[in-house]
Scaffold this active site. Sequence first.
Site, PDB file in Angstrom:
ATOM      1  N   TRP A 105     -24.610  32.777  38.080  1.00 33.85           N
ATOM      2  CA  TRP A 105     -26.008  33.131  37.874  1.00 33.85           C
ATOM      3  C   TRP A 105     -26.540  32.346  36.675  1.00 33.85           C
ATOM      4  O   TRP A 105     -25.886  32.260  35.631  1.00 33.85           O
ATOM      5  CB  TRP A 105     -26.070  34.631  37.591  1.00 33.85           C
ATOM      6  CG  TRP A 105     -27.426  35.206  37.375  1.00 33.85           C
ATOM      7  CD1 TRP A 105     -28.566  34.963  38.104  1.00 33.85           C
ATOM      8  CD2 TRP A 105     -27.796  36.143  36.360  1.00 33.85           C
ATOM      9  NE1 TRP A 105     -29.607  35.707  37.601  1.00 33.85           N
ATOM     10  CE2 TRP A 105     -29.158  36.456  36.529  1.00 33.85           C
ATOM     11  CE3 TRP A 105     -27.101  36.772  35.324  1.00 33.85           C
ATOM     12  CZ2 TRP A 105     -29.846  37.347  35.709  1.00 33.85           C
ATOM     13  CZ3 TRP A 105     -27.777  37.662  34.509  1.00 33.85           C
ATOM     14  CH2 TRP A 105     -29.142  37.939  34.707  1.00 33.85           C
ATOM     15  N   ASP A 160     -18.842  41.529  36.008  1.00 37.05           N
ATOM     16  CA  ASP A 160     -20.268  41.705  36.241  1.00 37.05           C
ATOM     17  C   ASP A 160     -20.398  42.309  37.633  1.00 37.05           C
ATOM     18  O   ASP A 160     -20.075  41.658  38.629  1.00 37.05           O
ATOM     19  CB  ASP A 160     -21.000  40.357  36.164  1.00 37.05           C
ATOM     20  CG  ASP A 160     -22.512  40.528  36.281  1.00 37.05           C
ATOM     21  OD1 ASP A 160     -23.231  39.519  36.112  1.00 37.05           O
ATOM     22  OD2 ASP A 160     -22.993  41.650  36.546  1.00 37.05           O
ATOM     23  N   LYS A 187     -30.146  46.404  42.350  1.00 33.24           N
ATOM     24  CA  LYS A 187     -30.166  46.165  43.783  1.00 33.24           C
ATOM     25  C   LYS A 187     -29.675  47.361  44.583  1.00 33.24           C
ATOM     26  O   LYS A 187     -30.302  47.756  45.560  1.00 33.24           O
ATOM     27  CB  LYS A 187     -29.282  44.950  44.144  1.00 33.24           C
ATOM     28  CG  LYS A 187     -29.900  43.625  43.782  1.00 33.24           C
ATOM     29  CD  LYS A 187     -29.573  43.263  42.359  1.00 33.24           C
ATOM     30  CE  LYS A 187     -30.020  41.861  42.012  1.00 33.24           C
ATOM     31  NZ  LYS A 187     -29.857  41.621  40.564  1.00 33.24           N
TER      32      LYS A 187
END
Lengths: 453, 429
Positions: A182, A263, A299
Amino acid sequence: MGIENARDQSSSPGRRLATLARHLSVGDTSLISSRGEAIDTAPTAGFHGGSVFANVAQAPEDPILGVTVAYNKDPSPMKVNLGVGAYRTEEGKPLVLNVVKKAEKMLLNNPSRVKEYLPITGLADFNKLSAKLIFGADSRAIQENRVATVQCLSGTGSLRVGAEFLARHYNERAIFIPQPTWGNHPKVFTLAGLSVKTYRYYDPKTRGLNFQGLLEDLNMAPSGAIVLLHACAHNPTGVDPTLDQWEQIRRLMRSKSLLPFFDSAYQGFASGNLDADAQSVRMFVADGGECLMAQSYAKNMGLYGERVGALSIVCESADVAVKVESQLKLVIRPMYSNPPIHGASIVATILKDREMYHEWTIELKAMANRIISMRQQLFNALSARGTPGDWSHIIKQIGMFTFTGLNKEQVSFMTREYHIYMTSDGRISMAGLNTKTIPHLADAIHAAVNRTK
Amino acid sequence: MAAIGRGILRRGIVGLPAVGSGSAARSMASWFGHVEPAAKDPILGVTEAFLADPSPEKVNVGVGAYRDDNGKPVVLECVREAERRIAGRLNMEYLPMGGSIKMIEESLKLAYGDDSEFIKDKRIAAVQALSGTGACRLFADFQKRFLPDSQIYIPIPTWSNHHNIWRDANVPQRTFRYYHPDTKGLDFASMMDDIKNAPNGSFFLLHACAHNPTGVDPSEEQWREISYQFKVKKHFPFFDMAYQGFASGDPEKDAKAIRIFLEDGHQIGCAQSYAKNMGLYGQRAGCLSILCEDELQAVAVKSQLQQIARPMYSNPPVHGALVVSTILGDPELKSLWLKEVKSMADRIIGMRNALRENLEKLGSPLSWEHITNQIGMFCYSGMTPEQVDRLTNEFHIYMTRNGRISMAGVTTGNVGYLANAIHEVTKSS
């Protein structure tokens, strides 16, 4: 002291002149302060010029968020936004989960809800429930009180607070991040004071995992180095190690005393099953070792803008966990004092209620299934067109994103000719697709690939 | 003016863990075994101690969160209504990195004035921030990045977290004199001396109104003199405005210092918080603004502020921002808010009067004028740490050891008890 009637309110230059006039006496260049005294205007005076920030240059657009900006500007009815990773329904609309709406209503009417500041570490219930969610209710680490959990601002905030803590208290500054990862990861770690290195991860030839490269690079890492691991649904590639590979990674890391920093932004969103998506993490925690875990509800609960997340540090003992938590507070207090309450309250409400939790798992599975179905449909569409190349990675990769393997020129072409908006690294957000737009995307990919054969 | 250096970073010594394969991690020593327990936050630690106290007489005049006359926390009516309107909305998407445009617009009107030319000229770089703390931190990080040789002058005393914020941003700190312990008012002469003696172009942290922790604000005339001196010295004024509306009851009045500086042509920075004046504490709603030379520069500065926010938390929380913009953007709700903030301020002023009267009636030998001279949530009582400790140990009254009383925790029900206790511990001084 103003020349009031000289003020022309309708134009900007007029207003600035009027303000200037208020401060200039006729015939000399001295300023009059608000208390009527003259001020000398030295050449570097800060009035209408000489700002201390005059040297500040405009920052470049964020590459990911810039995609949506460009998409919004495009007037074409055919445009498709496959940029930022926010879930969309089949109708292309953002989604607030029903269970979230329910939780919000309950909070509104709850007379006993917290009306003031949360503690620095956040909502206690939320923290406990979040740790249970990722580590498992039966986790020994939790039962032994070895987990320090603090509420943070979604995944980003959790990563930043964890990294700041490591920069202050850990004896190794190097953090190894996968290639690619990311876009915000390197910035988060660098600003926290860590030194970012990379390990091989994605294999463009197979569009899968470069496992050999990964093992080699981790093996070469200095003892004690920090390693960033995507718990599931790797962003941007969608390529995850198998459980077997995870076990090998774990063994290698423990043998070299590498510190895992997970993560987890997609738990439940990848396979549709919360426990399955946490396997990698639980494997590490089960061996009794330490690790860091950044959790996001952006999300999987659709709470994006509410900024809900948690940082957990699994420690060797309960004593250490207590001290670690106290130090985490010192990182947080000068950053934002205490975390935002709304989103965490929604999460806690849902996680602590059996029925609501169940409802959530169903809505979550539906989102994950829609994504999986989009993958299948896109793959089928490309096969049907006979688009050259192997596109099986579309269905092998997992989670919100597919790393198509398309290059910058091809992406550019697709944006120009087909109004497809995606990041230039070839990443597409599957959540942005639906049954109607898949054929259009397939056409675009087909054209791009054939064009540059 | 004392220089306050950076905190010393700790590097611990960790024993190497036993090496082994498979599940050998169990025999590992902790990587964090050397981590020391951190000292408790002086302000927040007070409430923790209060909560742990079983005494029915206990009084919490520690943390600065508003309470009604029953000692209960309050959700403003305008906030309730705004939340009703927001619940069940269509999406919870990410805000832009710089936060809610609407919330920012309304915040700028509040601070700079509805008709501010700077707003019309788009000269203000502004981003939504995590309440006042977040706004100060963004500014401190921005200051470090773009003016790496600058330092910040902080008043003595100030909110303790100010020091932490600029320290963590690695901006060296200096102090300037502010509070006069003898008068329990402003030490204006010393403050002006320190302003004059600071190198030209220094950065100063100013409390826009209702100074925390002293409640001592410069008068309008004094603000004009300060502003004048700032012009002469080309200092940068950074305002922390955490109590707009809460101090006098009138937000326009409470922004007077800022408006004076703007009139005088300063290009200010400003941290705004809605924690107290809208009771949004835990929602972390605030705004950071920096007045620039022109629109181009404002765009550049804003883009850089966003670059600081992105690796810290990506984008700010939406809920509090929606509450703020719903209220301020609706004339009826805004009018309701103005009424409610005035009534909170009025209750505080009433309690100040009551506390002072009570102490005078008890025949205290000391002067308690400062209780009503000071403004805002806090009263700097002048009590010593030892006297505060006695209040806590003998009377179960909780406040920070600097003698700061949060007037918001004072009620008609406890003001007598509080006055009595204060009298007891101070009568022989």
